[in-house]
Design an enzyme around this catalytic site. Structure first.
Site, PDB file in Angstrom:
ATOM      1  N   ASN A 224       0.799  -1.235   0.000  1.00  0.00           N
ATOM      2  CA  ASN A 224       0.000   0.000   0.000  1.00  0.00           C
ATOM      3  C   ASN A 224       0.825   1.274   0.000  1.00  0.00           C
ATOM      4  OD1 ASN A 224       0.726  -0.546   2.663  1.00  0.00           O
ATOM      5  ND2 ASN A 224      -1.010   0.577   3.488  1.00  0.00           N
TER       6      ASN A 224
ATOM      7  N   GLU B 151       8.948   3.095  14.749  1.00  0.00           N
ATOM      8  CA  GLU B 151       9.630   3.387  13.493  1.00  0.00           C
ATOM      9  C   GLU B 151       9.755   4.889  13.319  1.00  0.00           C
ATOM     10  OE1 GLU B 151       9.035   0.431  10.270  1.00  0.00           O
ATOM     11  OE2 GLU B 151       6.950   0.754  10.769  1.00  0.00           O
TER      12      GLU B 151
ATOM     13  N   GLU C 138       4.551  -3.846  12.326  1.00  0.00           N
ATOM     14  CA  GLU C 138       3.437  -2.902  12.236  1.00  0.00           C
ATOM     15  C   GLU C 138       2.326  -3.572  11.448  1.00  0.00           C
ATOM     16  OE1 GLU C 138       2.899  -0.383  13.999  1.00  0.00           O
ATOM     17  OE2 GLU C 138       4.922  -0.392  14.835  1.00  0.00           O
TER      18      GLU C 138
ATOM     19  N   CYS D 133      -3.006   1.704   6.673  1.00  0.00           N
ATOM     20  CA  CYS D 133      -3.263   1.124   8.009  1.00  0.00           C
ATOM     21  C   CYS D 133      -3.748   2.193   8.974  1.00  0.00           C
ATOM     22  CB  CYS D 133      -2.076   0.338   8.539  1.00  0.00           C
ATOM     23  SG  CYS D 133      -0.512   1.023   8.116  1.00  0.00           S
TER      24      CYS D 133
END
Ligand code: ADP
Length: 483
Positions: free
Chosen positions: A154, A463, A252, A286
């Protein structure tokens, strides 16, 4: 198979390698007859060789001064700038998002490389007070070693960039596997790094079957760290594999993000944020908004305004001017969205808009809004990863926070309000790793920590920004008695 379709290579130990009898077909989701390119199905041996080559390249790369590593990242950033439009076009063609969204993403990748290039001049340890006379006590940040980087389709350049750039600047070597649906954009990123002067073996690039390559990349004892973004199911397997070798893990995974609209909100802003978060990127982020929790007093007015504004969203091929929402990435994603569109109606939610998909040769769906969604319905609990949002009504802030938290995920959450007190109460009490006040649930600063709570993450390391140093380095403590 048409012969004019281009075959692209993998990169193993500095050698570009095009192989495999039955290659991976990279198709355009806006026109599934178009094959964008063919990519190798990396074998188990390819994967082992890639890991071994990263292992062999590690001593040289980790001893290269960090500013010199940074100079290569800086050069890669310049190369990405010079190819921005071309890379964005490839991205739209294989992943589907609009060209404007794709350009934004490539720009982000370029900026991430610039940011971490600068990190080469800064990353360091600490000097601490010694507890005895004439003692120098200090720490060094040292790289982990070989890291496996596994990414989803994505954000096919931004996510690889925010994992690869810090991995490299802190001295690690990399084995990188992009998702099956968007390998071409990833390849263009790797090419930029190689052209910028990255030595052989420092980055290796594999395409093909996620499960077979991914299993080796996460269970090989030569791998010291794994950074993964993808589904919860796959993330669970990654974690289980990594644990056997005690490799460091950063995962993640999904989200089911809420945007809370309180009664004093600027409604025009609330509608804008709902559309950006819910239907931008075709809902395939997400951090996308999939639940909109609205205070009862303003719910009817908000719903009317949202439906009116969403109705006019232009769906189509992201390469065409004026298109605001591209296709879903593949048939499975389209089918998933379609299933939830049907499920929402079976569960008793009121379908206000959308609920169907377009025919044609692309995976197009209409923006879909359900009203009167109950927090326990599956459409309010499960990640859809498509352009489907549900309106949940709430009685005041406390009820809204309770409903926002009543999910297994905790990635991103937003509130729209002009009430400072309620805004901060929301920020303090919502169970999410990212909180947005009067901003969309999507969109991240490249210099700020990013990561979710609960089922959205392994809850290990964040991150992005300086937080990435914690994942990609280990700390050595040195005592020097010079008395
Ligand atoms: P999505 O639903 O977003 O496609 P996945 O978790 O299936 O999410 O995919 C995310 C990434 O994980 C992709 O690069 C995919 O190829 C890879 N992958 C798939 N299966 C495995 C596995 N068993 N181990 C490691 N990586 C995997």
């Amino acid at each position: 198979m048409a012969t004019n379709i281009k075959s692209y290579p993998n990169l193993i130990d500095g050698t570009w390698k095009t192989s495999s009898d039955t290659p991976l077909e990279d198709r355009n989701p806006a026109d599934y007859d178009e094959i964008v390119g063919l990519f190798p199905m990396a074998t188990l041996d390819d994967t082992k060789n890639a890991i071994q080559s990263a292992r062999s390249a590690f001593p040289g790369w980790s001893r290269t001064p960090a500013p010199a590593r940074g100079a290569i990242l800086d050069k890669a950033s310049q190369i990405l700038t010079s190819r921005l439009d071309d890379i964005a076009t490839v991205l739209t063609r294989e992943e589907g998002k609009t060209l404007a969204e794709a350009k934004g993403e490539v720009t982000r990748a370029r900026d991430i490389f610039k940011y971490y290039a600068g990190e080469g001049w800064r990353c360091s340890g600490q000097v601490l007070p010694g507890s005895v006379d004439d003692e120098l006590l200090y720490t060094r940040r040292e790289p982990l070693g070989v890291v496996s980087i596994i990414t989803p389709w994505n954000f096919p350049i931004a996510i690889p960039a925010w994992k690869i750039a810090p991995a490299l600047i802190y001295g690690n070597t990399v084995v990188f596997k992009p998702a099956e649906d968007a390998p071409h954009t990833a390849l263009l990123l790797v090419e930029a790094l190689v052209e910028a002067g990255l030595p052989p073996g420092v980055i290796n690039f594999l395409t093909g079957d996620g499960a077979s390559i991914g299993t080796e990349m996460t269970s090989n004892p030569n791998v010291n760290g794994i950074s993964f973004t993808g589904s919860h199911n796959t993330g669970t397997k990654v974690y289980q594999n990594a644990i056997k070798n005690m490799a460091r893990v950063q995962l993640e995974m999904g989200g089911k993000n809420a945007l809370v609209v309180l009664k004093d909100a600027d409604l025009e802003l609330a509608v804008k944020l709902a559309i950006t978060g819910g239907f931008g990127l075709t809902g395939q982020a997400c951090t996308a908004t999939s639940r909109i929790i609205v205070e009862e007093e303003i719910a009817d007015t908000f719903v009317l305004a949202l439906t009116a504004a969403t109705k006019n969203l232009k769906v189509g091929n992201g390469l065409e001017n004026g298109v605001q929402m591209g296709p879903l990435v593949n048939q499975d994603q389209l089918q998933t969205s379609q299933n939830y569109m049907a499920l929402g109606q079976q569960e008793g939610a009121i379908l206000l808009l959308g609920g169907e998909v377009d025919g044609g040769k692309g995976y197009f769906a209409h923006a879909t809004i359900f009203d009167h969604v109950e927090p326990t319905m599956r459409i309010a609990q499960e990640e859809i990863f498509g352009p489907v949002v549900g309106i949940i009504r709430a009685k005041g802030l406390n009820d809204a926070i309770e409903k926002a938290n009543a999910i297994p995920f905790g990635l991103s959450a937003g509130v729209v309000t002009n009430n400072l007190k309620e805004a901060f109460a929301f920020a303090n009490r919502v169970d999410a790793g990212v909180v947005k006040i009067n901003e969309p649930t999507t969109g991240l600063a490249l210099n700020a920590p990013f990561g979710g709570f609960k089922g959205s993450s392994a809850n290990t390391f964040k991150e992005q920004g300086q937080a990435a140093m914690d994942f990609y380095t280990r700390t050595k403590t040195i005592y020097v008695n010079h008395g």
